[in-house]
Design an enzyme around this catalytic site. Structure first.
Site, short mmCIF file in Angstrom:
data_model
loop_
_atom_site.label_atom_id
_atom_site.label_comp_id
_atom_site.label_asym_id
_atom_site.label_seq_id
_atom_site.Cartn_x
_atom_site.Cartn_y
_atom_site.Cartn_z
N VAL A 72 2.47 1.86 -3.49
CA VAL A 72 1.67 2.17 -4.35
C VAL A 72 1.02 3.68 -4.12
O VAL A 72 1.18 4.65 -5.11
CB VAL A 72 0.38 1.33 -4.56
N GLU A 73 1.08 3.93 -3.00
CA GLU A 73 0.36 5.22 -2.45
C GLU A 73 1.30 6.36 -2.71
O GLU A 73 0.96 7.33 -3.24
CB GLU A 73 -0.17 5.22 -0.94
N SER A 74 2.50 6.23 -2.22
CA SER A 74 3.35 7.38 -2.09
C SER A 74 5.03 7.00 -2.38
O SER A 74 5.94 7.98 -2.44
CB SER A 74 3.23 7.99 -0.78
N VAL A 106 0.92 -1.04 0.07
CA VAL A 106 0.00 0.16 0.12
C VAL A 106 0.70 1.42 -0.05
O VAL A 106 0.63 2.08 -0.90
CB VAL A 106 -1.02 0.11 1.25
#
Length: 241
Positions: A138-140, A135
């Protein structure tokens, strides 16, 4: 009938998969409506994917019989396998379910630096460390200063309103951000009975967007690309910690 080329272009735009890669899969596919050797239609979609599409609100018969729907669904799977760049998503890897991830050196260094915090968040929340890692990546890409156009904050891209509901820290503090984002994932996993695609869809689009659509992945291009990206990376990291 919509020409296949139009469907391919639409699928390519929606899921950021090159048209040449889609063409390569279709070259070894089946006619629309045909099921053979556990595969379906122009993109030769493995039948085990059909329940996943049902969760997205896409009927099995549409994937089986509709040329355009089959191409869109197959390209969604390629986006799943592609996960984050630079994953490989050619015809051979699609058919065999193989893919690989090569992290840039700077991203690998960030992942290693924050691994102890990720492990601690996993122990406290029960969310697997590999999923938290996926997560965040992919997020940051592990950027503590990341801020989205919707003002989501930090490595796990928490909205201020969401952070306030979660509590337990300051979302602008990187370590707190990881802990709070992991806690939020745990809350969503409980709400959606451990269903990973729905949990991730709710993390991206909000739980209301999932429940309003009958507990299905919302028809938002960003969410429908986000879910396979995280799942693919999570699957990879489970085997390659």
């Amino acid at each position: 009938m919509i020409p296949a080329a139009t469907c391919i272009a639409e699928a390519s735009d929606a899921y950021h998969v090159q048209t040449a890669a889609i063409d390569a899969v279709i070259a070894h596919g089946l006619p629309a409506g045909e099921v053979r050797d556990g595969r379906v239609g122009p993109m030769a979609i493995p039948v085990q994917w059909l329940p996943v599409f049902e969760l997205m609100g896409i009927k099995t018969e549409d994937v089986v019989n509709g040329e355009c729907q089959n191409i869109l669904a197959g390209t969604w799977i390629m986006a799943y396998m592609q996960a984050i760049q630079p994953m490989q998503a050619d015809g051979a890897s699609y058919a065999a379910g193989r893919y690989s991830v090569r992290f840039p050196a700077w991203l690998q260094a960030r992942r290693q630096a924050w691994a102890p915090v990720v492990q601690r968040a996993a122990q406290l929340t029960g969310i697997p460390a590999a999923l938290i890692d996926a997560v965040i990546t992919v997020e940051s890409k592990y950027n503590p200063a990341a801020r989205s156009g919707k003002n989501a904050i930090g490595m796990m891209q928490l909205l201020e309103t969401t952070a306030a509901l979660i509590g337990g820290g300051n979302p602008r503090n990187p370590e707190d951000n990881i802990m709070m984002g992991s806690k939020y994932l745990a809350q969503l996993a409980t709400k959606f009975n451990g269903d990973l695609p729905l949990t991730l869809a709710a993390y991206n689009a909000g739980p209301g967007a999932v429940t309003k659509r009958g507990y299905r992945i919302p028809p938002f291009p960003e969410t429908q690309a986000y879910v396979p990206q995280v799942i693919a990376l999570y699957s990879y990291l489970q085997q390659h910690p």
